[in-house]
Design an enzyme around this catalytic site. Sequence first.
Site, PDB file in Angstrom:
ATOM      1  N   GLY A   1       0.810  -1.212   0.000  1.00  9.43           N
ATOM      2  CA  GLY A   1       0.000   0.000   0.000  1.00  9.43           C
ATOM      3  C   GLY A   1       0.839   1.256   0.000  1.00  9.43           C
ATOM      4  O   GLY A   1       2.078   1.222   0.015  1.00  9.43           O
TER       5      GLY A   1
ATOM      6  N   TYR B   1     -15.233   3.173   6.488  1.00 10.42           N
ATOM      7  CA  TYR B   1     -13.803   3.269   6.791  1.00 10.42           C
ATOM      8  C   TYR B   1     -13.603   3.924   8.160  1.00 10.42           C
ATOM      9  O   TYR B   1     -12.830   3.429   8.991  1.00 10.42           O
ATOM     10  CB  TYR B   1     -13.132   4.098   5.695  1.00 10.42           C
ATOM     11  CG  TYR B   1     -11.651   4.335   5.843  1.00 10.42           C
ATOM     12  CD1 TYR B   1     -10.737   3.314   5.654  1.00 10.42           C
ATOM     13  CD2 TYR B   1     -11.162   5.612   6.133  1.00 10.42           C
ATOM     14  CE1 TYR B   1      -9.376   3.542   5.751  1.00 10.42           C
ATOM     15  CE2 TYR B   1      -9.799   5.851   6.224  1.00 10.42           C
ATOM     16  CZ  TYR B   1      -8.905   4.808   6.037  1.00 10.42           C
ATOM     17  OH  TYR B   1      -7.566   5.045   6.130  1.00 10.42           O
TER      18      TYR B   1
END
Length: 282
Positions: free
Chosen positions: A11, A141
């Site tokens: 990531g 999230y």
Amino acid sequence: MKRIVVTGAGGQIGVELTPHLRAIYGAENVLATARRVIPGPVSEGGPFDLLDVRDGKAFADMLRSFGADTVIHLAGVLSAKGEGDPLTSWDINVCGSCAALEAARECGAAFFFPSSIAAFGPSTPAKNTPQDTIQRPTTIYGVAKVTMELLCDYYHRKFGMDTRGLRFPGLISYEALPGGGTTDYAVHIYYDALKKGSYTSFIAAGTYMDMMYMPDALSAVVQLMEANPAKLVHRNAFNISAMSFEPEQIAASIRKVLPGFTMDYDVDPLRQGIAESWPDSL
């Protein structure tokens, strides 16, 4: 930290934090993991293995085999991408993080969790947001981030586990393109400025969000994990930031180097709505 396992090493943070940790602690002492092979320094510059963080048994076996004393848990689905598939986002961001946390506990490893400004919501004070304040996020999230902040605190109180974390703002980096976050425009704009001389922003003019340059974020992770635990006022979710700006300010700074740079807007209602629910400045 002596033997470190990094999840989500492919990531935006992981591709830079992994080499950074290897430079400090030795390449052989930092095991990078991801769900697919990441070409380049992450997979080629030191130990690398494939891992789905939701598989707690495989994770615990890996930690024991490597002799890990620290887990840097970066695996997760970002804010805008998560809204497209909330259940998968929850599965990875909460269920996967729970599996990782429990595996670290079983193996006696310290655990770092990256929270976010997404842990706040519209009812949070938007300017100079305090460390301890109301947290009612409106994205899956953000809900996941608050859940894990609380669970990490619980594991510290219940089991005496060494859990630590930071609330990251938007992170600006040139090493890797971001992967579906609301603050991504602040990275995309530089790529497009160089490639096309123009940029179309999906975030509206005047929308302020906290940001930080990636090297500062990497340093913050190391400093927190190396800090004397007796001196930590909070175990998890320290607010950190470096600056707060809106799209026109970035455009103006780019024009100092590229005078012909232009910017227009095609505002994405989803990401704009998320941005408006977050603080303007921590």
